[in-house]
Design a protein around this motif. Structure first.
Motif, PDB file in Angstrom:
ATOM      1  N   THR A  23      -2.732  10.797  -2.572  1.00 24.89           N
ATOM      2  CA  THR A  23      -2.683   9.840  -3.684  1.00 24.89           C
ATOM      3  C   THR A  23      -1.849   8.602  -3.361  1.00 24.89           C
ATOM      4  O   THR A  23      -1.793   7.675  -4.170  1.00 24.89           O
ATOM      5  CB  THR A  23      -2.095  10.507  -4.941  1.00 24.89           C
ATOM      6  N   LEU A  24      -1.186   8.565  -2.192  1.00 22.95           N
ATOM      7  CA  LEU A  24      -0.235   7.499  -1.909  1.00 22.95           C
ATOM      8  C   LEU A  24      -0.917   6.193  -1.529  1.00 22.95           C
ATOM      9  O   LEU A  24      -1.968   6.178  -0.879  1.00 22.95           O
ATOM     10  CB  LEU A  24       0.715   7.913  -0.780  1.00 22.95           C
ATOM     11  N   THR A  25      -0.259   5.107  -1.896  1.00 21.39           N
ATOM     12  CA  THR A  25      -0.695   3.785  -1.475  1.00 21.39           C
ATOM     13  C   THR A  25      -0.085   3.469  -0.107  1.00 21.39           C
ATOM     14  O   THR A  25       0.823   4.166   0.366  1.00 21.39           O
ATOM     15  CB  THR A  25      -0.245   2.719  -2.472  1.00 21.39           C
ATOM     16  N   ALA A  26      -0.559   2.391   0.499  1.00 22.47           N
ATOM     17  CA  ALA A  26      -0.008   1.981   1.803  1.00 22.47           C
ATOM     18  C   ALA A  26       1.483   1.704   1.692  1.00 22.47           C
ATOM     19  O   ALA A  26       2.268   2.063   2.584  1.00 22.47           O
ATOM     20  CB  ALA A  26      -0.745   0.757   2.312  1.00 22.47           C
ATOM     21  N   ASP A  27       1.915   1.068   0.602  1.00 28.26           N
ATOM     22  CA  ASP A  27       3.338   0.785   0.419  1.00 28.26           C
ATOM     23  C   ASP A  27       4.151   2.065   0.290  1.00 28.26           C
ATOM     24  O   ASP A  27       5.277   2.155   0.800  1.00 28.26           O
ATOM     25  CB  ASP A  27       3.553  -0.093  -0.820  1.00 28.26           C
ATOM     26  N   GLN A  28       3.613   3.066  -0.383  1.00 27.55           N
ATOM     27  CA  GLN A  28       4.336   4.322  -0.540  1.00 27.55           C
ATOM     28  C   GLN A  28       4.497   5.051   0.788  1.00 27.55           C
ATOM     29  O   GLN A  28       5.524   5.691   1.015  1.00 27.55           O
ATOM     30  CB  GLN A  28       3.625   5.215  -1.559  1.00 27.55           C
ATOM     31  N   TRP A  29       3.534   4.957   1.670  1.00 21.12           N
ATOM     32  CA  TRP A  29       3.676   5.565   2.984  1.00 21.12           C
ATOM     33  C   TRP A  29       4.823   4.929   3.764  1.00 21.12           C
ATOM     34  O   TRP A  29       5.414   5.556   4.641  1.00 21.12           O
ATOM     35  CB  TRP A  29       2.379   5.431   3.782  1.00 21.12           C
ATOM     36  N   ASP A  84      -2.792   4.973  11.536  1.00 15.47           N
ATOM     37  CA  ASP A  84      -3.259   5.020  10.143  1.00 15.47           C
ATOM     38  C   ASP A  84      -2.691   6.274   9.485  1.00 15.47           C
ATOM     39  O   ASP A  84      -2.916   7.390   9.974  1.00 15.47           O
ATOM     40  CB  ASP A  84      -4.785   5.064  10.109  1.00 15.47           C
ATOM     41  N   ARG A  86      -3.647   7.928   7.096  1.00 15.50           N
ATOM     42  CA  ARG A  86      -4.689   8.892   6.746  1.00 15.50           C
ATOM     43  C   ARG A  86      -4.991   9.826   7.919  1.00 15.50           C
ATOM     44  O   ARG A  86      -5.336  10.994   7.705  1.00 15.50           O
ATOM     45  CB  ARG A  86      -5.963   8.153   6.314  1.00 15.50           C
ATOM     46  N   VAL A 124       8.739   8.514  -3.455  1.00 14.64           N
ATOM     47  CA  VAL A 124       7.605   7.851  -4.110  1.00 14.64           C
ATOM     48  C   VAL A 124       7.476   8.234  -5.584  1.00 14.64           C
ATOM     49  O   VAL A 124       6.444   7.986  -6.211  1.00 14.64           O
ATOM     50  CB  VAL A 124       6.288   8.155  -3.365  1.00 14.64           C
TER      51      VAL A 124
END
Length: 211
Positions: A23-29, A84, A86, A124
């Motif tokens: 569910t995370l966004t790029a910023d949260q990663w 990445d 993902r 997060v």
């Protein structure tokens, strides 16, 4: 507690964490965590690396790292961190059911799953749901393991830790009360939110966790 029960809890937590990470966004990663210098992506890569670690590979990596735990951990993150996030998540999913482990008490797999799970989730704004019996087992292990070996024995010295949700009453001295998870995080050197632990010994434990 049996080895099977430990691995069941670890596998369930890996799977639950993978669902949250999806569910995370790029910023949260890229969010910083309580692990100094590591963002969420780094901690996930570390979890992948340790899930793949065997007793033999651990010893080999320690020799390469000249027996420096920090250097060995950093090398593992570099090895498993994909460009990445993902793809790193896909690697985590691929090791959910693994039962390999470095040469350490099996309970350390619980400590890692719960503490690093919270490192990620708290960075997060998420919270985990952990089995209280296994959290209690992880806490007891940390209380009898030195900080040098990744535990929290010295952080709890001279304090009485009392869990509000588990049969934990350990030590003597100024009292610290909180959930077993909050106590586990504190003795593992993690910061807590205000009010997570209370009692006359709480400020001292928080200070030790931050040092």
């Amino acid at each position: 507690m049996t080895n099977a029960a430990v691995w069941t809890a670890v596998h369930q937590e890996r799977a639950a964490l993978a669902r949250d990470l999806a569910t995370l966004t790029a910023d949260q990663w890229r969010a910083p965590t309580a692990c100094a210098g590591w963002d969420v992506h780094d901690v996930v890569a570390h979890l992948v690396d340790t899930a793949k670690t065997t007793r033999r590979s651990f010893l080999r990596d320690m020799v390469v790292a000249r027996f420096d735990f920090d250097r060995q951990n950093a090398a593992g993150v570099t090895r498993e961190r994909r460009d990445d996030p993902r793809d790193t998540l896909a690697e985590l999913r691929s090791v959910v059911e693994r039962t390999s482990t470095p040469p350490a008490p099996l309970g350390t797999r619980l400590v890692e799953a719960f503490v690093h799970g919270e490192d990620i989730r708290r960075a997060v704004g998420l919270r985990g749901d952990y089995p209280i019996a296994q959290v209690t087992q992880a806490l007891h292990l940390q209380l009898r393991t030195t900080v040098k070996m990744g535990g929290g024995k010295e952080r709890a010295n001279g304090l009485q830790l009392i869990a509000s949700d588990a049969p934990v009453d350990s030590g003597a001295g100024p009292q610290v009360r909180g959930t077993a998870l909050a106590l586990l995080l504190a003795v593992s050197g993690r910061p807590l939110s205000p009010g997570e632990i209370t009692g006359s010994g709480a400020p001292e434990l928080c200070a030790r966790a931050a040092s």
